[in-house]
Design an enzyme around this catalytic site. Structure first.
Site, short mmCIF file in Angstrom:
data_model
loop_
_atom_site.label_atom_id
_atom_site.label_comp_id
_atom_site.label_asym_id
_atom_site.label_seq_id
_atom_site.Cartn_x
_atom_site.Cartn_y
_atom_site.Cartn_z
N SER A 140 43.82 46.41 38.19
CA SER A 140 43.39 46.18 36.82
C SER A 140 44.33 46.89 35.87
CB SER A 140 41.96 46.71 36.62
OG SER A 140 41.62 46.79 35.25
N TYR A 153 35.26 52.55 36.94
CA TYR A 153 36.10 51.38 37.22
C TYR A 153 37.58 51.76 37.14
CZ TYR A 153 37.79 46.58 37.18
OH TYR A 153 38.44 45.41 37.49
#
Length: 283
Positions: A140, A153
């Protein structure tokens, strides 16, 4: 005789490639599996909750379970007759402010996003070494540029990249390892964050799913193994700035957060109460 694509240094053929994709029933996974299958690859997926309409065979697998993961990977490799490509795509998100103690939400994100990929990869190493295969980690942008209120995350994805770096050093003589860095794509992964009142709509620009799939295919089929691949030009710029001018990106993100906090974007969101109160006190 070499094909025209091969003579030009184009992508490798996917025809006959033996592929394992995790998170295969989710938004990214279904699209990746469908594209690879269209190109002639033999694909088996792993997912916690396979769907009847999945484009490929998907084996039920909880990648937080050590024994179950090893068994499912072995079964997938047996069905494929070997393994040429592993796409570690499975991942979850959710609200997790860094200022609060880590609870079940944080542990689950780390267990799936980092340790789940680690378990699947470890169970696949022998087959990948034998085939001189490749591993694609779907990471990501937050691995390089952290956003607030989603610490778990970002931490899990940055740790996934560190794990990929270690793999590259250990397996690089036989296995290529590439990290792919999507930004934000509209999918159910954002639902729990939005439900908690922590939507970061104003902090991210959404990109098309097709671009993520294209980049995964570039990593999987490119003649040259790439270390890192952003999924958009904007993402490449953000990745560069985060790597080389981190103080600048910190200031940009902090300024955007301050504007959202003062505008009432997090009003009523219990998990953002600390952020909101601090920005109200700051002149």
């Amino acid at each position: 005789m070499k094909t025209a694509s091969a003579r030009r240094g184009g992508p490798r053929a996917a025809d006959g490639l033996r592929v394992l994709v995790t998170g295969a029933s989710g938004t990214f996974g279904r699209a990746i599996c469908a594209r690879l299958t269209e190109l002639g690859a033999h694909v088996v997926g792993l997912d916690l909750a396979p769907r009847p309409a999945d484009p490929v065979e998907v084996l039920a697998c909880d990648i937080t379970d050590d024994t179950g993961t090893a068994s499912a990977v072995a079964a997938a490799i047996d069905r494929l007759g070997g393994l040429d490509l592993l796409v570690n795509n499975a991942g979850i998100g959710g609200p997790a402010p860094a200022e609060l103690p880590p609870g079940d939400e944080v542990r689950r994100q780390l267990d799936i996003n980092l340790l789940g990929a680690w378990r699947v990869t470890a169970a696949s190493v022998a087959a990948l070494v034998a085939s001189r295969g490749r591993i694609v980690m779907v990471s990501s942008r937050m691995a390089a540029m952290q956003l607030p209120l989603a610490a778990a995350y970002g931490a899990s994805k940055r740790a996934l990249v560190a794990y990929a770096d270690a793999l590259r050093l250990e397996l690089g003589t036989h296995v290529g390892v590439t990290c792919v860095y999507p930004s934000a794509v509209r999918s159910p992964i954002h639902d729990s964050t939005a439900a908690a009142g922590l939507s970061l709509e104003g902090m991210s620009s959404y990109e098309p799913l097709a671009g993520v799939v294209d980049t995964v295919l570039r990593a999987a089929l490119g003649r040259r193994v790439r270390r890192d691949l952003a999924t958009t030009r904007r993402g490449a710029v953000e990745f560069f700035l985060a790597r080389h001018l981190p103080a600048l990106t910190d200031r940009i993100v902090a300024r955007t957060l301050a504007a959202r906090a003062r505008s009432g974007a997090f009003e009523g969101a219990e998990l953002a109460a600390g952020v909101v109160s601090r920005h109200r006190e700051t002149p």
